[in-house]
Design a protein around this motif. Structure first.
Motif, PDB file in Angstrom:
ATOM      1  N   GLU A  14       0.793  -1.308  -0.291  1.00  0.00           N
ATOM      2  CA  GLU A  14      -0.175  -0.317  -0.038  1.00  0.00           C
ATOM      3  C   GLU A  14       0.483   1.292   0.008  1.00  0.00           C
ATOM      4  OE1 GLU A  14      -3.469   0.904   0.032  1.00  0.00           O
ATOM      5  OE2 GLU A  14      -3.250  -1.343  -0.144  1.00  0.00           O
ATOM      6  N   LEU A  15       1.667   1.131   0.475  1.00  0.00           N
ATOM      7  CA  LEU A  15       3.011   2.771   0.633  1.00  0.00           C
ATOM      8  C   LEU A  15       2.951   2.727  -0.023  1.00  0.00           C
ATOM      9  CD1 LEU A  15       4.774   3.909   2.711  1.00  0.00           C
ATOM     10  CD2 LEU A  15       6.012   2.542   2.342  1.00  0.00           C
ATOM     11  N   PHE A  16       4.072   1.561  -1.549  1.00  0.00           N
ATOM     12  CA  PHE A  16       4.316   2.095  -2.876  1.00  0.00           C
ATOM     13  C   PHE A  16       3.601   1.922  -3.826  1.00  0.00           C
ATOM     14  CE2 PHE A  16       5.235   0.147  -6.947  1.00  0.00           C
ATOM     15  CZ  PHE A  16       6.275   0.909  -7.573  1.00  0.00           C
ATOM     16  N   LEU A  17       2.559   1.867  -3.627  1.00  0.00           N
ATOM     17  CA  LEU A  17       0.786   1.792  -4.380  1.00  0.00           C
ATOM     18  C   LEU A  17       0.380   3.587  -4.525  1.00  0.00           C
ATOM     19  CD1 LEU A  17      -1.078  -1.447  -4.809  1.00  0.00           C
ATOM     20  CD2 LEU A  17       0.613  -0.421  -5.752  1.00  0.00           C
ATOM     21  N   THR A  18       0.392   3.375  -2.947  1.00  0.00           N
ATOM     22  CA  THR A  18      -0.077   5.347  -3.277  1.00  0.00           C
ATOM     23  C   THR A  18       0.826   6.689  -3.639  1.00  0.00           C
ATOM     24  OG1 THR A  18      -1.451   3.795  -1.106  1.00  0.00           O
ATOM     25  CG2 THR A  18      -1.053   6.684  -1.910  1.00  0.00           C
ATOM     26  N   PHE A  19       2.533   5.718  -3.022  1.00  0.00           N
ATOM     27  CA  PHE A  19       3.455   6.344  -3.855  1.00  0.00           C
ATOM     28  C   PHE A  19       3.954   6.974  -4.943  1.00  0.00           C
ATOM     29  CE2 PHE A  19       7.329   5.793  -5.241  1.00  0.00           C
ATOM     30  CZ  PHE A  19       8.137   6.873  -5.242  1.00  0.00           C
ATOM     31  N   TRP A  20       3.258   5.620  -5.791  1.00  0.00           N
ATOM     32  CA  TRP A  20       3.692   5.693  -7.078  1.00  0.00           C
ATOM     33  C   TRP A  20       1.980   6.762  -7.964  1.00  0.00           C
ATOM     34  CZ3 TRP A  20       7.043   5.922 -10.435  1.00  0.00           C
ATOM     35  CH2 TRP A  20       7.088   6.558 -11.973  1.00  0.00           C
ATOM     36  N   LEU A  21       1.040   6.267  -6.720  1.00  0.00           N
ATOM     37  CA  LEU A  21       0.212   7.129  -7.448  1.00  0.00           C
ATOM     38  C   LEU A  21       0.552   8.491  -7.075  1.00  0.00           C
ATOM     39  CD1 LEU A  21      -2.759   7.299  -8.405  1.00  0.00           C
ATOM     40  CD2 LEU A  21      -3.819   7.254  -6.293  1.00  0.00           C
ATOM     41  N   MET A  22       0.562   8.758  -6.350  1.00  0.00           N
ATOM     42  CA  MET A  22       0.377  10.314  -5.532  1.00  0.00           C
ATOM     43  C   MET A  22       1.762  11.189  -6.548  1.00  0.00           C
ATOM     44  SD  MET A  22      -0.703  12.327  -4.079  1.00  0.00           S
ATOM     45  CE  MET A  22      -1.274  13.928  -5.069  1.00  0.00           C
ATOM     46  N   LEU A  23       3.257  10.957  -7.176  1.00  0.00           N
ATOM     47  CA  LEU A  23       3.690  10.999  -8.183  1.00  0.00           C
ATOM     48  C   LEU A  23       3.084  10.678  -8.939  1.00  0.00           C
ATOM     49  CD1 LEU A  23       6.828  11.572  -7.862  1.00  0.00           C
ATOM     50  CD2 LEU A  23       7.727   9.478  -8.850  1.00  0.00           C
TER      51      LEU A  23
ATOM     52  N   VAL B 102      -4.201   3.623 -12.053  1.00  0.00           N
ATOM     53  CA  VAL B 102      -5.133   2.905 -10.445  1.00  0.00           C
ATOM     54  C   VAL B 102      -5.708   2.047 -11.522  1.00  0.00           C
ATOM     55  CG1 VAL B 102      -7.618   3.411 -10.000  1.00  0.00           C
ATOM     56  CG2 VAL B 102      -5.832   5.712 -10.219  1.00  0.00           C
ATOM     57  N   TRP B 103      -5.547   2.027 -12.563  1.00  0.00           N
ATOM     58  CA  TRP B 103      -6.268   0.326 -13.302  1.00  0.00           C
ATOM     59  C   TRP B 103      -4.916  -0.681 -13.421  1.00  0.00           C
ATOM     60  CZ3 TRP B 103      -9.518   0.277 -18.189  1.00  0.00           C
ATOM     61  CH2 TRP B 103      -9.718  -1.029 -18.698  1.00  0.00           C
ATOM     62  N   LEU B 104      -3.847  -0.595 -13.317  1.00  0.00           N
ATOM     63  CA  LEU B 104      -3.182  -1.378 -13.795  1.00  0.00           C
ATOM     64  C   LEU B 104      -2.272  -1.937 -12.515  1.00  0.00           C
ATOM     65  CD1 LEU B 104      -0.326  -2.298 -14.698  1.00  0.00           C
ATOM     66  CD2 LEU B 104       1.157  -0.436 -14.532  1.00  0.00           C
ATOM     67  N   GLU B 105      -2.239  -0.543 -11.109  1.00  0.00           N
ATOM     68  CA  GLU B 105      -2.188  -0.590  -9.585  1.00  0.00           C
ATOM     69  C   GLU B 105      -3.344  -2.045  -8.510  1.00  0.00           C
ATOM     70  OE1 GLU B 105       0.907   2.841  -8.279  1.00  0.00           O
ATOM     71  OE2 GLU B 105      -1.195   2.743  -7.456  1.00  0.00           O
ATOM     72  N   ALA B 106      -4.135  -2.286  -9.260  1.00  0.00           N
ATOM     73  CA  ALA B 106      -5.033  -2.453  -9.086  1.00  0.00           C
ATOM     74  C   ALA B 106      -5.630  -3.951  -9.410  1.00  0.00           C
ATOM     75  CB  ALA B 106      -6.821  -2.156  -8.841  1.00  0.00           C
ATOM     76  N   LEU B 107      -4.945  -4.104 -10.293  1.00  0.00           N
ATOM     77  CA  LEU B 107      -4.704  -5.037 -11.564  1.00  0.00           C
ATOM     78  C   LEU B 107      -3.890  -5.894 -10.727  1.00  0.00           C
ATOM     79  CD1 LEU B 107      -5.773  -6.856 -13.146  1.00  0.00           C
ATOM     80  CD2 LEU B 107      -4.241  -5.955 -15.139  1.00  0.00           C
ATOM     81  N   VAL B 108      -2.296  -5.438 -10.540  1.00  0.00           N
ATOM     82  CA  VAL B 108      -0.969  -6.286  -9.915  1.00  0.00           C
ATOM     83  C   VAL B 108      -1.555  -6.331  -8.175  1.00  0.00           C
ATOM     84  CG1 VAL B 108       1.126  -6.431  -9.404  1.00  0.00           C
ATOM     85  CG2 VAL B 108       0.149  -5.516 -12.141  1.00  0.00           C
ATOM     86  N   GLY B 109      -1.723  -4.930  -7.833  1.00  0.00           N
ATOM     87  CA  GLY B 109      -1.538  -5.422  -6.086  1.00  0.00           C
ATOM     88  C   GLY B 109      -3.295  -5.673  -5.136  1.00  0.00           C
ATOM     89  N   GLY B 110      -4.006  -5.959  -6.196  1.00  0.00           N
ATOM     90  CA  GLY B 110      -5.202  -5.902  -5.129  1.00  0.00           C
ATOM     91  C   GLY B 110      -5.390  -7.588  -4.977  1.00  0.00           C
ATOM     92  N   PRO B 111      -4.796  -9.212  -5.198  1.00  0.00           N
ATOM     93  CA  PRO B 111      -5.280  -9.680  -4.983  1.00  0.00           C
ATOM     94  C   PRO B 111      -3.759 -10.122  -3.625  1.00  0.00           C
ATOM     95  CG  PRO B 111      -4.512 -10.356  -7.007  1.00  0.00           C
ATOM     96  CD  PRO B 111      -4.136  -8.645  -6.660  1.00  0.00           C
ATOM     97  N   LEU B 112      -3.428  -9.017  -3.010  1.00  0.00           N
ATOM     98  CA  LEU B 112      -2.465  -8.700  -1.984  1.00  0.00           C
ATOM     99  C   LEU B 112      -2.232  -8.275  -0.839  1.00  0.00           C
ATOM    100  CD1 LEU B 112       1.001  -8.873  -4.201  1.00  0.00           C
ATOM    101  CD2 LEU B 112      -0.157 -10.777  -3.175  1.00  0.00           C
ATOM    102  N   SER B 113      -3.130  -6.917  -1.692  1.00  0.00           N
ATOM    103  CA  SER B 113      -3.372  -6.207  -0.203  1.00  0.00           C
ATOM    104  C   SER B 113      -4.845  -5.515  -0.198  1.00  0.00           C
ATOM    105  CB  SER B 113      -2.235  -4.946  -0.182  1.00  0.00           C
ATOM    106  OG  SER B 113      -2.806  -3.819  -0.617  1.00  0.00           O
ATOM    107  N   GLY B 114      -5.417  -5.763  -1.491  1.00  0.00           N
ATOM    108  CA  GLY B 114      -6.663  -5.181  -1.655  1.00  0.00           C
ATOM    109  C   GLY B 114      -6.460  -3.255  -2.474  1.00  0.00           C
TER     110      GLY B 114
END
Length: 222
Positions: free
Chosen positions: A127-136, A160-172
């Motif tokens: 979640e830290l990395f996904l939000t970091f990259w989205l905000m950047l 958002v689409w890419l991060e949800a696709l890859v990170g969703g199964p692990l952290s939501g």
């Protein structure tokens, strides 16, 4: 002309509610029918973000996310006096949207709550990395140098689409405290709820620091 605060807050309430309706609503539909698949749920989040940016961005900026509001404030692009009202509006919208999603959910549904797939430490890091990259990405494409209308919305929604696709199964793949808190509280699935507040906030602030480093200019003597 500067948009009145009440108009901005209405846009944030409405936008965050719609984010929940189509985003977490897609998760509930998938939970019941298995018609969308994980890719379909990720697509729903990406597409609704695009729609919100294009329809409400000119009113409130379409933050629909307390972490994004925090990031814009830390970057000096958003007035501090509006931070708390924006966050309150986003939370109100998230709870309203989740309450509506609850109407179509079956008993025991998580309402699309974000939960760690494995351990809390892994979910926090993701979640830290996904939000970091989205905000950047948001900070880069909304700068005066890069901003190009529709391309801004497309780039952010694709992220958002890419991060949800890859990170969703692990952290939501929450990246959004309001998006996680509302379904967690309404469904009673509060496992590690704190991390979906702390990690996105930390990720957004880290993005602000990184963005400043990327914007550093060499001295004339260099």
């Amino acid at each position: 002309m500067k948009t009145l605060l009440r108009h901005c807050l209405l846009a944030e309430v409405l936008g965050t509610a719609v984010l929940m309706l189509f985003g977490t609503g897609a998760a509930v539909v998938e939970e019941q029918t298995h018609a969308l698949g994980h890719g379909g749920v990720a697509a729903a989040f990406g597409l609704v973000v695009l729609v919100l940016i294009q329809s409400l961005g000119h009113v409130s900026g379409a933050h629909v996310n307390p972490a994004v509001t925090l990031g814009f404030w830390a970057a000096g692009r958003f007035p501090g006096r509006r931070v708390l009202p924006y966050v309150a509006a986003q939370l109100a919208g998230a709870f309203a949207g989740s309450a509506l999603v609850r109407l179509i959910a079956t008993p025991g549904s998580t309402l699309g709550a974000t939960l760690p797939a494995h351990d809390v430490a892994q979910a926090f890091g993701i979640e830290l990395f996904l939000t970091f990259w989205l905000m950047l990405v948001i900070l880069r494409v909304t700068s005066s140098f890069y901003e190009q209308g529709l391309l801004v919305g497309l780039t952010i929604s694709a992220t958002v689409w890419l991060e949800a696709l890859v990170g969703g199964p692990l952290s939501g793949a929450s990246m959004n405290p309001a998006r996680s808190l509302a379904p967690a509280l309404l469904s009673g699935h509060l496992t590690a709820a704190w991390l979906y507040v702390v990690a996105p906030a930390a990720g957004a602030l880290l993005a602000v620091v990184t963005n400043r480093l990327l914007d550093l200019r060499p001295s004339p003597e260099a």
